[in-house]
Scaffold this active site. Structure first.
Site, PDB file in Angstrom:
ATOM      1  N   ASN A 152       0.813  -1.217   0.000  1.00  0.00           N
ATOM      2  CA  ASN A 152       0.000   0.000   0.000  1.00  0.00           C
ATOM      3  C   ASN A 152       0.850   1.272   0.000  1.00  0.00           C
ATOM      4  O   ASN A 152       0.385   2.334   0.398  1.00  0.00           O
ATOM      5  CB  ASN A 152      -0.984  -0.018   1.181  1.00  0.00           C
ATOM      6  N   ARG A 291       2.923   6.526  11.884  1.00  0.00           N
ATOM      7  CA  ARG A 291       2.274   5.987  13.081  1.00  0.00           C
ATOM      8  C   ARG A 291       2.057   7.136  14.042  1.00  0.00           C
ATOM      9  O   ARG A 291       2.950   7.970  14.253  1.00  0.00           O
ATOM     10  CB  ARG A 291       3.134   4.908  13.754  1.00  0.00           C
ATOM     11  N   GLN A 320      -5.828   3.029  18.387  1.00  0.00           N
ATOM     12  CA  GLN A 320      -6.843   2.890  17.341  1.00  0.00           C
ATOM     13  C   GLN A 320      -7.826   1.777  17.705  1.00  0.00           C
ATOM     14  O   GLN A 320      -7.372   0.701  18.071  1.00  0.00           O
ATOM     15  CB  GLN A 320      -6.155   2.592  15.997  1.00  0.00           C
ATOM     16  N   HIS A 344      -7.744   5.919  10.105  1.00  0.00           N
ATOM     17  CA  HIS A 344      -6.618   5.232   9.451  1.00  0.00           C
ATOM     18  C   HIS A 344      -7.099   4.509   8.179  1.00  0.00           C
ATOM     19  O   HIS A 344      -7.590   3.390   8.246  1.00  0.00           O
ATOM     20  CB  HIS A 344      -6.031   4.222  10.448  1.00  0.00           C
TER      21      HIS A 344
HETATM   22  P1  NAI Z   1      10.281   1.114   4.485  1.00  0.00           P
HETATM   23  O1  NAI Z   1      10.833   0.063   5.369  1.00  0.00           O
HETATM   24  O2  NAI Z   1      10.366   0.935   3.014  1.00  0.00           O
HETATM   25  O3  NAI Z   1      10.965   2.517   4.830  1.00  0.00           O
HETATM   26  C1  NAI Z   1      11.104   2.990   6.127  1.00  0.00           C
HETATM   27  C2  NAI Z   1      12.305   3.918   6.165  1.00  0.00           C
HETATM   28  O4  NAI Z   1      12.335   4.566   7.427  1.00  0.00           O
HETATM   29  C3  NAI Z   1      13.639   3.205   5.991  1.00  0.00           C
HETATM   30  O5  NAI Z   1      14.394   3.817   4.981  1.00  0.00           O
HETATM   31  C4  NAI Z   1      14.291   3.350   7.359  1.00  0.00           C
HETATM   32  O6  NAI Z   1      15.704   3.417   7.293  1.00  0.00           O
HETATM   33  C5  NAI Z   1      13.682   4.649   7.829  1.00  0.00           C
HETATM   34  N1  NAI Z   1      13.796   4.838   9.264  1.00  0.00           N
HETATM   35  C6  NAI Z   1      13.647   3.942  10.262  1.00  0.00           C
HETATM   36  N2  NAI Z   1      13.886   4.514  11.427  1.00  0.00           N
HETATM   37  C7  NAI Z   1      14.191   5.795  11.202  1.00  0.00           C
HETATM   38  C8  NAI Z   1      14.540   6.882  12.039  1.00  0.00           C
HETATM   39  N3  NAI Z   1      14.678   6.733  13.360  1.00  0.00           N
HETATM   40  N4  NAI Z   1      14.762   8.066  11.463  1.00  0.00           N
HETATM   41  C9  NAI Z   1      14.692   8.229  10.131  1.00  0.00           C
HETATM   42  N5  NAI Z   1      14.378   7.226   9.282  1.00  0.00           N
HETATM   43  C10 NAI Z   1      14.131   6.029   9.819  1.00  0.00           C
HETATM   44  O7  NAI Z   1       8.776   1.291   4.945  1.00  0.00           O
HETATM   45  P2  NAI Z   1       7.555   1.963   4.134  1.00  0.00           P
HETATM   46  O8  NAI Z   1       6.910   0.950   3.277  1.00  0.00           O
HETATM   47  O9  NAI Z   1       8.033   3.216   3.524  1.00  0.00           O
HETATM   48  O10 NAI Z   1       6.553   2.270   5.338  1.00  0.00           O
HETATM   49  C11 NAI Z   1       6.936   3.135   6.387  1.00  0.00           C
HETATM   50  C12 NAI Z   1       5.883   3.118   7.475  1.00  0.00           C
HETATM   51  O11 NAI Z   1       4.695   3.742   7.008  1.00  0.00           O
HETATM   52  C13 NAI Z   1       5.422   1.736   7.922  1.00  0.00           C
HETATM   53  O12 NAI Z   1       6.322   1.128   8.813  1.00  0.00           O
HETATM   54  C14 NAI Z   1       4.098   2.053   8.548  1.00  0.00           C
HETATM   55  O13 NAI Z   1       4.267   2.393   9.902  1.00  0.00           O
HETATM   56  C15 NAI Z   1       3.602   3.265   7.773  1.00  0.00           C
HETATM   57  N6  NAI Z   1       2.479   2.916   6.890  1.00  0.00           N
HETATM   58  C16 NAI Z   1       1.267   3.537   7.085  1.00  0.00           C
HETATM   59  C17 NAI Z   1       0.167   3.170   6.333  1.00  0.00           C
HETATM   60  C18 NAI Z   1      -1.156   3.856   6.510  1.00  0.00           C
HETATM   61  O14 NAI Z   1      -2.166   3.348   6.039  1.00  0.00           O
HETATM   62  N7  NAI Z   1      -1.208   5.004   7.132  1.00  0.00           N
HETATM   63  C19 NAI Z   1       0.240   2.100   5.323  1.00  0.00           C
HETATM   64  C20 NAI Z   1       1.585   1.605   5.121  1.00  0.00           C
HETATM   65  C21 NAI Z   1       2.640   1.968   5.918  1.00  0.00           C
END
Ligand code: NAI
Length: 394
Positions: A152, A291, A320, A344
């Protein structure tokens, strides 16, 4: 490696030795098994889910896998009842082998529950983001955690761009004014700007963060910035013209708009707090679809109220469903706008639901038949963390 060891043990039928017998069900699935207990925590879709079968992530439509699981002789329990010791979630978790949850109506698998879940082998997040699961507790119990990585990310990136625009252009109060029957252009235009010429920065430049940057390129922003411990590959950074800023305070102080796109973990919980908000540009906008708990609830509300932030928008909440009196539902900036909060749903468009339901089924199928899982989907594998996104670990 563990895999080589287990393969060699399998070849030598060593798993039949008494010392390894106890390990057999957890680690070795040489032929498909039936009679597994699969527990899914989904949200109730009510009338909408009956009328719209593509609402797959609901208790009514059950991710579309009910028949498929039944044909294979598995037990499939689906519930939305997730809070407290008497909930169906907590009742069934004690002997479920597979847990399916979504981030939209999260079944919170705490360390206590992991302890009680004696039969649990695999948690599948139908979607992206597994922070509702105590990941460290799962590591210690050898429970795998997988997500439908990428399912997503476009859905969220589009929502982020929309949220940035609606804040910067002061859209929500403008629409509310129209519904009220009023017409006072100056009351809206006093806080409406163009995105062109602004500095936009993402905390986290992974799948979603990078897609946000890509989608912002045609807006001719002054600069696109990112803050992430994992640097983008040079070619990727160049393709969107993004500059990395390594210090978080320095980063936020340069941004007109900050968007949060990092997972929730020990290193991001409460990252955007009262102290950091002081370093934001006065009147900046903040968008968080990652989040809720990454941003301090009360600090954000106070910053919006004082005008330190002009707007806050997102779809994720620290709990939530969000309680009726959650301050983020009604918080406003000093001129009565700047709130773009929604439930959400950014990552649960009908397009996304098709993808994550399919992906969850694929993970289940791999599990049932002992096939390798798709590596990017593995958050916690058989021997621990397999992702670098949930915090920097040695
Ligand atoms: P991803 O794993 O591809 O990218 C996450 C990035 O965040 C990585 O590059 C990582 O190095 C970075 N990161 C981790 N800790 C960090 C920090 N302390 N400071 C800076 N950067 C940091 O994950 P993706 O697919 O981009 O998703 C990210 C998040 O988005 C998910 O874990 C989820 O919590 C949220 N999400 C929300 C959705 C919604 O419906 N609102 C749906 C899908 C994801």
């Amino acid at each position: 490696s563990f895999r080589q060891l287990s393969n060699s043990l399998l070849r030598r039928s060593a798993y039949k030795t008494p010392a390894l017998q106890g390990l057999t069900p957890r680690f070795f699935h040489s032929s498909p098994r039936n009679n597994m207990k699969v527990l899914a925590v989904l949200y109730d879709g009510h009338k909408a889910a009956v009328e719209e079968p593509r609402l797959l992530g609901t208790t009514e439509n059950k991710l579309g896998i009910q028949e498929w699981l039944k044909e294979q002789g598995h037990e499939y329990i689906v519930t939305s009842d997730k809070e407290g010791p008497d909930s169906l979630f907590q009742k069934h978790i004690v002997d479920a082998e597979v847990l399916i949850t979504t981030p939209f109506h999260p079944g919170y698998l705490t360390a206590d529950l992991v302890e009680k879940a004696k039969n649990l082998k695999i948690c599948i997040t139908a979607g992206v983001g597994s922070d509702h699961i105590d990941l460290n507790a799962c590591v210690s119990k050898g429970i795998q955690v997988l997500e439908v990585t990428g399912s997503n990310v476009v859905s969220v990136a589009e929502h982020v761009v929309m949220s940035i625009l609606l804040l910067v252009r002061n859209f929500v109060p403008a629409h509310e004014m129209i519904e009220r029957g009023d017409w006072q252009v100056s009351d809206i235009a006093r806080l409406a700007f163009d995105l062109e010429g602004k500095v936009i920065g993402t905390i986290g430049a992974g799948r979603i963060g990078y897609r946000v940057l890509q989608r912002l390129v045609p807006f001719d922003c002054k600069e696109l910035l990112y803050y992430d411990y994992a640097p983008l590959p040079d070619a990727a950074a160049k393709a969107v013209g993004a500059r990395r800023v390594e210090d978080l305070k320095d980063f936020v102080s340069q941004c007109d708009v900050v968007t949060v796109n990092a997972p929730l973990h020990e290193g991001t919980r409460g990252l955007v707090n009262a102290e950091l908000l002081k370093h934001f540009k006065k009147g900046a906008w903040l968008v968080n679809t990652a989040r809720g708990a990454i941003c301090d609830k009360d600090a954000v509300a106070a910053a919006l109220k004082s005008g330190q932030l002009s707007g806050y928008s997102g779809d994720v909440w620290n709990v939530q469903p969000a309680p009726k009196d959650h301050v983020w539902r009604t918080m406003k900036n000093p001129i009565g706008g700047g709130n773009g909060m929604v439930p959400h749903y950014s990552g649960t468009t009908l397009d996304a639901q098709a993808r994550y339901a399919n992906g969850a089924k694929k993970i289940l199928e791999n599990y049932f038949t002992g096939k390798e899982q798709n590596p990017p989907d593995i958050i916690i594998g058989k021997t621990g963390y397999e992702t670098k996104a949930y915090g920097q670990r040695k």
